[in-house]
Write a protein that holds these residues in place. Structure first.
Motif, PDB file in Angstrom:
ATOM      1  N   GLY A   1      -2.741   8.196   0.097  1.00  0.00           N
ATOM      2  CA  GLY A   1      -3.206   9.429   0.713  1.00  0.00           C
ATOM      3  C   GLY A   1      -4.264   9.212   1.752  1.00  0.00           C
TER       4      GLY A   1
ATOM      5  N   ASP B   1       3.265   7.544   1.023  1.00  0.00           N
ATOM      6  CA  ASP B   1       3.680   7.383  -0.387  1.00  0.00           C
ATOM      7  C   ASP B   1       3.000   6.143  -0.937  1.00  0.00           C
TER       8      ASP B   1
ATOM      9  N   THR C   1       8.423  15.025  -3.794  1.00  0.00           N
ATOM     10  CA  THR C   1       7.831  14.719  -5.092  1.00  0.00           C
ATOM     11  C   THR C   1       8.859  14.799  -6.210  1.00  0.00           C
TER      12      THR C   1
ATOM     13  N   ASP D   1      -4.229  13.052  -3.397  1.00  0.00           N
ATOM     14  CA  ASP D   1      -2.824  13.413  -3.630  1.00  0.00           C
ATOM     15  C   ASP D   1      -2.259  14.139  -2.408  1.00  0.00           C
ATOM     16  N   GLY D   2      -0.991  14.582  -2.550  1.00  0.00           N
ATOM     17  CA  GLY D   2      -0.297  15.192  -1.416  1.00  0.00           C
ATOM     18  C   GLY D   2      -0.922  16.496  -0.962  1.00  0.00           C
TER      19      GLY D   2
ATOM     20  N   LEU E   1       6.564  18.068   1.549  1.00  0.00           N
ATOM     21  CA  LEU E   1       6.071  17.464   0.299  1.00  0.00           C
ATOM     22  C   LEU E   1       7.267  16.932  -0.470  1.00  0.00           C
TER      23      LEU E   1
ATOM     24  N   THR F   1       4.936  13.563   2.853  1.00  0.00           N
ATOM     25  CA  THR F   1       3.974  12.962   1.931  1.00  0.00           C
ATOM     26  C   THR F   1       4.417  13.168   0.483  1.00  0.00           C
ATOM     27  N   ASP F   2       4.086  12.172  -0.334  1.00  0.00           N
ATOM     28  CA  ASP F   2       4.320  12.293  -1.778  1.00  0.00           C
ATOM     29  C   ASP F   2       3.234  13.188  -2.371  1.00  0.00           C
ATOM     30  N   LEU F   3       3.519  13.788  -3.557  1.00  0.00           N
ATOM     31  CA  LEU F   3       2.530  14.651  -4.216  1.00  0.00           C
ATOM     32  C   LEU F   3       1.599  13.838  -5.118  1.00  0.00           C
TER      33      LEU F   3
END
Length: 844
Positions: A749, A723, A800, A779-780, A798, A771-773
């Motif tokens: 990322g 993130d 987000t 990005d994710g 994911l 992981t964040d988007l």
């Protein structure tokens, strides 16, 4: 010179003069007919162009094949009319006709493009925006061209009317000139006759009187050598033989009668010419008057009043033809005809049946003249005969060869309408039909314009709502990131710290509910323009507990803030015992009640009583016996007027001025619609307002809540958390470590991909990657793709701020095994870990 010679010369001169007069009158008549023909051609051109414009608007609005076919037929008819030989011989008129032909060809081409564009729009919806813009521009170009054609046709019509007026003036001038010539010729003839004929004849007349009196010795004594002199000498010799002869006067009497008859015929012809000129003037005046009006009733009144005053007629009315019911409806009655209309029931809005009589012929497009209706066997003439009317004329009103009305004119005297007056009424009906058709077209265009304007306003309102929803979706990610650490730490404290004081635990519970409400509010703001999404499930909600929570959350607004201004608002709770739960989303209902409390406080600027009430309500009408739970918010404030009550649920409508947004009650209404509930408003000015929310009780036809799934919290997992927000990263790491997991945090990322690759190279992979988007550069989605390429069986979660939107829109990214929304909840996070681990074990 003999009198016969003089008379022969006078006769020849008379013939020449009469021939010249007739030639001038014939030329004037022919010119007038040509101008009238031009006027009719111009009217047909104007009618055709107006019809094209009307059919274009109808096609743009409805896109019907029938409208396109009608437009093509009217276009072909107009093209044939423009191509045919006409009476427009002037240079300017020919130039206008040429321009109309060119404009018509251009309009036909543009309409063909418009039709093809609509066909392509139906075939390929992906080009809708471009094709709709093209259609709008094509329609605008066609409208401009048809408007230019209407202007040109009006110019032709105006010129033709001017030509008719000029021809009429020339005819009048020719008539006056002919009269002057006749008077001059008669004067000269009289002078010659006086000198050469009348005086000798007067001498003869005197002699005849004297001889007739018995004086046979009288001698005329004329020495002239003409016929009168010979007559005088014969007269003198006659007197000598008078005793033996008898004079016959029969022949003289017959000649005198023939002369009087000829004079009467000439006088009648002169009267007919004057009457015809007068009727033409009247027709011109009425045509100009109705041409300046666009209201059908006003047009009819002008026509009737003009006929009553200047034709004149004793009774006049106009009826509209109802083809479906085959009857006439009286629309306008003359002012002087009202008494007669009352007498035989022909007032406005009266109905006249059509049977096999003159009316049936009239509605077929024929002018009907009844010289005497006293003994007529049909109902309609007998009705008029009750008012001592004898002569009747019925003229059809036509629009595009279709009868839509009848002009009725009657007189007391039998056979009192001449053929010229009947022809005048026929021509007048044609002009009135054209003016009425134009008035109807104008009304149709006005209604179409109003519909377009209303549609435009509705579209603009919808676009404003859509923009608001899209803006809310855009900021949801940032807001959810900001409240994610608060949500995680709050849930963790409530779960892992059993020694917290009751007050601290209550405060943390309020914080947790407030965070849930914020997240739900952000996710729901876009629902101003979108219906409830089917994947949202309703859960049991305790209405009494929810009301108490809302009271605590809003205490500052209804208690502390008013007290600072010296205002006291008393809160009353009337909660029903053993109330069944309602099916709903707790955060949405809590926010709706909060808005209602705020509105109630604003409605009591001088203080009052705010009452929150719950009760089991009887089943509303139409729902059989299903029980409902009613939650009421009542205030003793200023109340609402009926007009305000009708509009209070509309978005952006507010009575608070700049302090209000107009979205509070709109959001409440949206919540009730999503829950299948209803809202009732009881209010009156200065008597307060009660808003009642009726929810379906659990077990009364609503879907019950799904039983919470059992899951076992996995432990000792090696988890990679990626993130770009350090606060979210830290909170996730702390929470997961509390659950006993080994957590590696990556602040971006690319950093996450590098951590994962190094772990794989070292032979120590990760059990799960979270992981964040939305992250800069990588990005994710790219992180998930890179992880699946190196380790296809590694689960990827994911996390987000757009999680709910991705699920509802069906936009689940590739290489992602689970999508969780921000702010994350501990239960959802743990269930997600269990879900992806079970899926990974099944695949392995």
């Amino acid at each position: 010179m003999k009198i016969s010679t003089r008379l022969t010369l006078a006769g020849l001169s008379s013939v020449v003069v009469v021939a010249l007069i007739l030639a001038v009158l014939a030329s004037s008549t022919l010119q007038m007919r040509r101008e009238l023909a031009r006027n009719e051609d111009a009217g047909e051109v104007l009618s055709g162009v107006t019809a094209l414009r009307y059919l274009l608007l109808e096609y743009v609005l409805r896109h019907e094949e029938r409208t396109a076919a009608q437009w093509q037929l009217r276009s072909d008819s107009l093209g044939a009319l423009l191509a045919a030989p006409t009476e427009f011989a002037g240079t300017d008129d020919e130039r206008v006709i040429t321009g109309l032909r060119a404009s018509h060809q251009g309009v036909a081409h543009l309409f063909e493009l418009l039709s093809h564009n609509h066909d392509e729009l139906r075939r390929d919806k992906s080009k809708a925006e471009v094709l709709e813009e093209l259609e709008s521009r094509l329609a605008g170009q066609i409208t401009n061209k048809t408007q230019a054609m209407i202007t040109a046709a009006l110019r032709l019509s105006e010129r033709s009317r001017e030509g008719v007026a000029q021809a009429q003036q020339r005819a009048n001038a020719a008539l006056l000139g002919a009269g002057a010539v006749v008077l001059l010729f008669v004067g000269l003839t009289a002078l010659i006759t006086l000198r050469s004929v009348i005086r000798p004849l007067a001498r003869l007349r005197e002699g005849t009187r004297i001889v007739g009196a018995g004086n046979l010795d009288f001698v005329v004594g004329l020495a002239s050598r003409d016929e009168i002199g010979e007559l005088a000498r014969a007269f003198d010799s006659m007197t000598a033989r008078l005793r033996q002869t008898t004079v016959s006067r029969d022949e003289l009497g017959r000649s005198n009668d023939a002369l009087h008859a000829e004079v009467a015929v000439r006088q009648q012809a002169e009267q007919k010419v004057h009457a015809q000129v007068g009727r033409l003037n009247l027709l011109h005046q009425i045509t100009r008057s109705v041409g300046e009006r666009l209201d059908l009733r006003s047009i009819f009144q002008v026509v009737i009043r003009s006929l009553e005053d200047q034709l004149p007629v004793d009774f006049c009315c106009i009826c509209l033809y109802d083809q479906a019911q085959n009857l006439l409806v009286v629309t306008s009655v003359g002012l002087r005809s009202e008494a007669l209309a009352q007498e035989f029931s022909m007032t406005e809005h009266s109905q006249v049946a059509i049977d096999e009589n003159g009316l049936s012929q009239c509605v077929r497009g024929h002018l009907v003249y009844e010289a005497d209706i006293a003994d007529a066997p049909f109902p309609f003439p007998r009705r008029l005969a009750r008012g001592n009317l004898r002569a009747l004329v019925m003229a059809p009103l036509l629009a595009e060869s279709t009868v839509f009305g009848v002009l009725v004119a009657a007189r007391h005297a039998a056979a009192s309408f001449s053929s010229g007056e009947c022809e005048f009424l026929r021509q007048l009906s044609e002009h009135v039909g054209l003016a009425a058709n134009q008035a109807q077209l104008y009304g149709a265009l006005q209604r179409a314009y109003d519909d377009i304007r209303q549609t435009q306003q509705s579209v603009m309102q919808q676009e404003r709502l859509r923009a608001l929803g899209q803006m809310a979706s855009g900021i949801a990610h940032d807001i959810n990131n900001a409240i994610s650490p608060v949500a995680l730490y709050t849930e963790s404290l409530l779960e892992t710290e059993p020694e917290l004081s009751r007050r601290t635990r209550d405060c943390l519970g309020i914080i947790k509910r407030a965070i849930d409400d914020v997240a739900a509010t952000v996710a729901r703001m876009r629902e101003f323009y979108r219906q409830r999404e089917p994947q949202l499930s309703l859960l049991p909600v305790d209405a009494n507990q929810l009301v108490r929570q809302v009271v605590d959350l809003t205490r500052a607004r209804w208690s502390d803030m008013p007290l600072q201004r010296g205002i006291v608002i008393t809160l009353a709770l009337e909660l029903a015992a053993e109330l069944p739960p309602v099916m709903g989303i707790e955060g949405e209902i809590r926010e709706a009640l909060t808005n209602l409390i705020f509105n109630g406080v604003d409605a009591m600027p001088d203080g009052g009583t705010l009452t929150l009430r719950t009760r089991l309500a009887p089943a509303p009408a139409g729902t059989a016996s299903l029980p409902h739970v009613a939650i009421e918010v009542a205030d003793s404030g200023v109340g609402m007027s009926e007009a305000t009550r009708r509009r209070c649920l509309e978005p952006f409508f507010t009575t608070k001025g700049e302090r209000g947004t107009g979205l509070g009650l709109a959001m409440v209404y949206g919540m009730t619609e999503r829950h299948g509930a209803s809202i009732e408003i009881d209010t009156a000015l200065h008597k307060g307002t009660t808003l009642r929310l009726n929810f379906l009780a659990q077990g009364a036809g609503a879907d019950g809540a799904a039983a919470p799934s059992n899951y076992q919290i996995p432990a000792n997992l090696r988890i990679l958390v990626v993130d770009d927000d350090p606060m979210v990263l830290k909170s996730l790491r702390d929470i997961l470590e509390i659950d006993g997991h080994e957590v590696v945090a990556a602040d971006g990322g690319q950093a996450g991909i590098d951590h994962f690759n190094r772990a794989i190279d070292a032979g120590a992979g990760y059990s799960v990657v979270i992981t964040d988007l939305g992250m800069p550069y990588i990005d994710g989605r790219k992180v998930a793709s890179a992880i699946k390429q190196r380790a296809p069986h590694t689960p990827v979660i994911l996390l987000t701020g757009w999680g709910q939107r991705l699920v509802s829109d069906g936009d689940n990214p590739m290489y992602v095994d689970c999508v969780l929304s921000k702010p994350p909840k501990l239960r959802e996070l743990r269930e997600g870990l269990c879900k992806v681990l079970r899926s990974a074990a099944t695949v392995a």
